[in-house]
Design a protein around this motif. Structure first.
Motif, PDB file in Angstrom:
ATOM      1  N   TRP A 125       0.855  -1.191   0.000  1.00  0.00           N
ATOM      2  CA  TRP A 125       0.000   0.000   0.000  1.00  0.00           C
ATOM      3  C   TRP A 125       0.895   1.247   0.000  1.00  0.00           C
ATOM      4  N   PRO A 126       1.498   1.575  -1.125  1.00  0.00           N
ATOM      5  CA  PRO A 126       2.465   2.672  -1.175  1.00  0.00           C
ATOM      6  C   PRO A 126       1.860   4.054  -0.905  1.00  0.00           C
ATOM      7  N   GLN A 127       0.535   4.160  -0.967  1.00  0.00           N
ATOM      8  CA  GLN A 127      -0.119   5.439  -0.707  1.00  0.00           C
ATOM      9  C   GLN A 127      -0.252   5.746   0.778  1.00  0.00           C
ATOM     10  N   THR A 128       0.182   4.843   1.644  1.00  0.00           N
ATOM     11  CA  THR A 128       0.041   5.004   3.096  1.00  0.00           C
ATOM     12  C   THR A 128       0.707   6.290   3.588  1.00  0.00           C
ATOM     13  N   THR A 129      -0.046   7.045   4.406  1.00  0.00           N
ATOM     14  CA  THR A 129       0.515   8.261   5.026  1.00  0.00           C
ATOM     15  C   THR A 129       0.432   8.224   6.552  1.00  0.00           C
ATOM     16  N   ALA A 130      -0.224   7.197   7.121  1.00  0.00           N
ATOM     17  CA  ALA A 130      -0.373   7.135   8.576  1.00  0.00           C
ATOM     18  C   ALA A 130      -0.273   5.686   9.038  1.00  0.00           C
ATOM     19  N   VAL A 131       0.541   5.468  10.073  1.00  0.00           N
ATOM     20  CA  VAL A 131       0.745   4.132  10.629  1.00  0.00           C
ATOM     21  C   VAL A 131       0.315   4.116  12.089  1.00  0.00           C
ATOM     22  N   VAL A 132      -0.545   3.158  12.430  1.00  0.00           N
ATOM     23  CA  VAL A 132      -0.963   2.930  13.812  1.00  0.00           C
ATOM     24  C   VAL A 132      -0.283   1.641  14.266  1.00  0.00           C
ATOM     25  N   ALA A 133       0.582   1.739  15.247  1.00  0.00           N
ATOM     26  CA  ALA A 133       1.366   0.578  15.683  1.00  0.00           C
ATOM     27  C   ALA A 133       0.826   0.017  16.996  1.00  0.00           C
ATOM     28  N   TRP A 134       0.869  -1.298  17.114  1.00  0.00           N
ATOM     29  CA  TRP A 134       0.391  -2.015  18.296  1.00  0.00           C
ATOM     30  C   TRP A 134       1.194  -1.674  19.539  1.00  0.00           C
ATOM     31  N   SER A 135       2.460  -1.306  19.352  1.00  0.00           N
ATOM     32  CA  SER A 135       3.317  -0.987  20.484  1.00  0.00           C
ATOM     33  C   SER A 135       4.339   0.063  20.080  1.00  0.00           C
ATOM     34  N   ASP A 136       4.980   0.668  21.070  1.00  0.00           N
ATOM     35  CA  ASP A 136       6.060   1.608  20.788  1.00  0.00           C
ATOM     36  C   ASP A 136       7.231   0.917  20.092  1.00  0.00           C
ATOM     37  N   LEU A 137       7.464  -0.362  20.406  1.00  0.00           N
ATOM     38  CA  LEU A 137       8.547  -1.092  19.753  1.00  0.00           C
ATOM     39  C   LEU A 137       8.319  -1.167  18.248  1.00  0.00           C
ATOM     40  N   TYR A 138       7.095  -1.503  17.861  1.00  0.00           N
ATOM     41  CA  TYR A 138       6.765  -1.540  16.432  1.00  0.00           C
ATOM     42  C   TYR A 138       6.885  -0.155  15.814  1.00  0.00           C
ATOM     43  N   ALA A 139       6.415   0.858  16.548  1.00  0.00           N
ATOM     44  CA  ALA A 139       6.449   2.224  16.027  1.00  0.00           C
ATOM     45  C   ALA A 139       7.888   2.697  15.805  1.00  0.00           C
ATOM     46  N   VAL A 140       8.766   2.411  16.762  1.00  0.00           N
ATOM     47  CA  VAL A 140      10.163   2.835  16.632  1.00  0.00           C
ATOM     48  C   VAL A 140      10.834   2.100  15.473  1.00  0.00           C
ATOM     49  N   GLY A 141      10.530   0.810  15.315  1.00  0.00           N
ATOM     50  CA  GLY A 141      11.053   0.073  14.159  1.00  0.00           C
ATOM     51  C   GLY A 141      10.577   0.668  12.848  1.00  0.00           C
ATOM     52  N   ALA A 142       9.300   1.076  12.809  1.00  0.00           N
ATOM     53  CA  ALA A 142       8.755   1.703  11.605  1.00  0.00           C
ATOM     54  C   ALA A 142       9.428   3.049  11.333  1.00  0.00           C
TER      55      ALA A 142
END
Length: 338
Positions: free
Chosen positions: A242-259
């Motif tokens: 989904w290359p059009q993605t502009t917003a990511v909701v992560a299950w945890s801060d660990l996932y968010a920091v990796g993203a």
């Protein structure tokens, strides 16, 4: 007819028409039971020939709370919550005995028996890993003679004390925040799990987007759960699909920091190109840019768990199990384009 020698605590409870926890209180002489119920239980014990095994005999309880937490070095929740439990226990004249062990049905019996052998006055189980608490494990906990509290992942352990966090509400708040920032193309980095915690968080994401007409929104479940690398790999997969993605909701801060790390490595700016939110809010303020995250009320969760044990010790009426559900808050920072 001979005396039945193989009676169980459950059979005693059924004969006396009380809960197994009430039978345990009489057997261990630990906590209040009305005179009428105590008489019925003693009568059932005599009629059934129930004999308390030596391993069920408990000495006078100490001011010690057994805490079971899984050996997860990546997720800071499993370090910070036991710490918060220790502080809250100290405030109430109690101390914590920490056991780092897989919190599953398989290991529960050995852990509980070890705690009981140390004469703990209560047990807190953090992050139970199995989807369901087996009946034999539940009977063990109800019959161990001390209050037991499940925190956060509770395996539908109805009849036992529970401290819950409304994770679905937390993810809903994060997703709504991104919607209000004008985003229309979302990605959720979640957990490929069947437990209630993970399903509630996913539902919060789906509900928020359904309100603006987005159904079946993009989701990536990491192959390796609970690590920053999983977040890194997941956003890579998500952006390829989904290359059009502009917003990511992560299950945890660990996932968010990796993203966020992946975005940095590929020249994408946070939040200008992709806004990101996390969940935990433990070290979210320290990353660059500071991470918008759902704050888990760790101190309040610890306080609720310890108070359940304290109240059970001091109970002067029949004790009933309690469930406390806490609501999270969203800490908004630069990663979401505030």
């Amino acid at each position: 007819m001979g005396i039945k020698k193989t009676a169980t605590m459950m059979e005693v409870a059924n004969r006396a028409n009380v809960s197994i926890a009430t039978v345990a209180r009489v057997i261990h002489n630990n906590g209040y039971v009305s005179a009428q119920k105590r008489k019925l239980i003693q009568q059932a014990i005599e009629e059934l020939g129930y004999v308390v095994p030596v391993k069920e005999t408990v000495s006078v309880s100490r001011n010690l709370v057994g805490v079971l937490t899984p050996p997860d070095r990546e997720n800071p929740f499993f370090s910070y919550l036991p710490h918060a439990l220790g502080i809250e226990a100290n405030k109430n004249g109690l101390y914590v005995m920490l056991r780092v062990q897989q919190a599953t049905n398989q290991y529960l019996q050995d852990v509980v028996q070890d705690f009981i052998s140390e004469s703990v006055c209560g047990i807190v189980i953090v992050g139970f890993e199995d989807t369901l608490l087996l009946d034999e494990a539940k009977d063990l906990l109800l019959g161990c003679g001390v209050p037991v509290v499940f925190v956060e992942r509770t395996a539908r352990c109805y009849g036992l004390n529970r401290v819950l966090l409304d994770g679905g509400e937390g993810i809903y708040l994060a997703t709504r925040h991104l919607i209000e920032q004008g985003h229309k193309h979302f990605l959720y980095i979640g957990q490929n799990s069947t437990n209630d915690v993970d399903k509630q968080r996913l539902k919060g994401y789906q509900n928020a987007l359904a309100e603006i007409g987005i159904h079946d929104p993009p989701i990536v479940n990491p192959f390796e759960s609970g690590t920053m690398q999983a977040g890194y790999d997941s956003i890579k997969i998500g952006l390829e699909q989904w290359p059009q993605t502009t917003a990511v909701v992560a299950w945890s801060d660990l996932y968010a920091v990796g993203a966020m790390q992946y975005c940095f490595d590929t020249g994408r700016r946070v939040p200008q190109d992709i806004a990101i939110t996390g969940f935990d809010d433990i070290y979210a303020p320290a990353v660059v840019p500071p991470l918008t995250s759902v704050k888990m009320p760790l101190e309040e969760m610890a306080q609720a768990a310890i108070q359940m044990i304290v109240e059970s010790r001091n109970q002067t009426l029949d004790f009933y199990s309690k469930t406390i559900t806490l609501s999270p808050k969203l800490s908004v920072r630069k990663s979401s384009g505030m």
